[in-house]
Design a protein around this motif. Structure first.
Motif, PDB file in Angstrom:
ATOM      1  N   GLY A  38       0.827  -1.195   0.000  1.00 22.23           N
ATOM      2  CA  GLY A  38       0.000   0.000   0.000  1.00 22.23           C
ATOM      3  C   GLY A  38       0.863   1.248   0.000  1.00 22.23           C
ATOM      4  N   ALA A  39       0.209   2.403   0.141  1.00 16.29           N
ATOM      5  CA  ALA A  39       0.931   3.671   0.171  1.00 16.29           C
ATOM      6  C   ALA A  39       1.730   3.791   1.460  1.00 16.29           C
ATOM      7  CB  ALA A  39      -0.052   4.836   0.048  1.00 16.29           C
ATOM      8  N   GLU A  40       2.728   4.661   1.452  1.00 22.07           N
ATOM      9  CA  GLU A  40       3.534   4.873   2.659  1.00 22.07           C
ATOM     10  C   GLU A  40       2.775   5.725   3.656  1.00 22.07           C
ATOM     11  OE1 GLU A  40       7.389   7.493   3.819  1.00 22.07           O
ATOM     12  OE2 GLU A  40       7.738   5.993   2.244  1.00 22.07           O
ATOM     13  N   LEU A  41       2.752   5.259   4.901  1.00 19.31           N
ATOM     14  CA  LEU A  41       2.226   6.065   6.003  1.00 19.31           C
ATOM     15  C   LEU A  41       3.386   6.915   6.496  1.00 19.31           C
ATOM     16  CD1 LEU A  41      -0.266   6.589   7.812  1.00 19.31           C
ATOM     17  CD2 LEU A  41       0.634   4.847   9.368  1.00 19.31           C
ATOM     18  N   THR A  42       3.418   8.158   6.076  1.00 23.23           N
ATOM     19  CA  THR A  42       4.589   9.002   6.311  1.00 23.23           C
ATOM     20  C   THR A  42       4.796   9.282   7.800  1.00 23.23           C
ATOM     21  OG1 THR A  42       3.267  11.001   5.968  1.00 23.23           O
ATOM     22  CG2 THR A  42       4.408  10.095   4.058  1.00 23.23           C
ATOM     23  N   GLU A  43       6.023   9.626   8.124  1.00 23.37           N
ATOM     24  CA  GLU A  43       6.394   9.885   9.515  1.00 23.37           C
ATOM     25  C   GLU A  43       5.517  10.984  10.125  1.00 23.37           C
ATOM     26  OE1 GLU A  43      10.292  11.482  12.034  1.00 23.37           O
ATOM     27  OE2 GLU A  43      10.477  10.916   9.912  1.00 23.37           O
ATOM     28  N   GLY A  44       4.989  10.697  11.311  1.00 24.71           N
ATOM     29  CA  GLY A  44       4.171  11.684  12.010  1.00 24.71           C
ATOM     30  C   GLY A  44       2.698  11.672  11.654  1.00 24.71           C
TER      31      GLY A  44
END
Length: 237
Positions: A172-178
């Motif tokens: 899936g898509a990246e769950l970005t930092e924060g």
């Protein structure tokens, strides 16, 4: 006539004597009256203000042993991600719609996760870590040590899988930092080195990083069933 004058003089002398002795006068107060607060006058009361201090949330993922209420606050403090961007998985350039399921990867690359509507929306993650269970000697089949099933009340780490299942569609898509992603009973937040996911229904959570899987909330290590490398479980209600 002389008798009348004598009686009148006697009466006059008696009145003069009475006045000179103080008879018939009003008595004077002997002391000053006591002062009292007028009705309805305001009363003043000195109070000392109280202050409540709350320790700030940590900037990095909460450590094991952190109270679950603060773990949840830390996860919820992440910038909310739009769930609509996580209903697609991509493998070798080909994208597949996951319908109501979600898929995402952590920024560190050590975890990729997906839900499965055929398993009541349960969350599973594939992780790369140092401390993962070896294949038990009494089972046969394809052993995947980094397969983590987070059902809420339990977490299974390491299990047998004959096919990639939900991960066959890719990432899936990246769950970005924060940022944090909410879906079903779950919410996950990523930071630079870890992924923390909580389950509201069971007040449980997991910390996934390069060291392995750490329990949060009510989860504790228990003896695993056959075919499972390690298991964490919440005590029965």
């Amino acid at each position: 006539m002389r008798t009348v004058v004598t009686v009148g003089a006697a009466v006059l002398l008696a009145l003069v004597a009475a006045c000179s002795s103080g008879e018939g006068r009003e008595s004077q107060p002997t002391s000053q009256p006591r002062m009292s607060m007028p009705a309805g006058a305001p009363h003043t009361k000195t109070t000392t203000p109280t202050t409540t201090t709350t320790s700030p949330l940590p900037t990095t993922a909460p450590a094991p042993g952190t109270p679950m209420s603060r773990v949840i606050k830390w996860v919820e403090a992440g910038t909310p991600a739009d769930p609509s961007g996580f209903h697609t998985a991509t493998r070798e350039g080909q994208s597949t719609s996951l319908g109501e399921d979600v898929a995402f990867v952590a920024p560190s690359g050590t975890a990729r996760c997906a839900t499965d509507k055929n398993a009541n929306g349960q969350l599973a993650c594939l992780i790369q870590a140092d401390d993962l269970p070896s294949k038990p000697g009494d089972v046969e089949g394809q052993w995947i040590p980094g397969w983590v099933d987070f059902a809420g009340a339990t977490v299974d780490i390491g299990s047998l899988h004959g096919d990639p299942g939900r991960f066959g569609y890719g990432n899936g898509a990246e769950l970005t930092e924060g940022t944090s992603l909410a879906f079903g009973d779950y919410r996950c937040r990523a930071d630079a080195a870890a992924l923390v996911c909580v389950n509201y229904a069971h007040q449980s959570g997991v910390l996934l990083n390069s060291s392995g899987v750490e329990p949060l909330g009510c989860l504790k290590p228990v003896a695993p069933p056959v075919g499972i490398g390690r298991q964490l479980s919440c005590p029965p209600d």
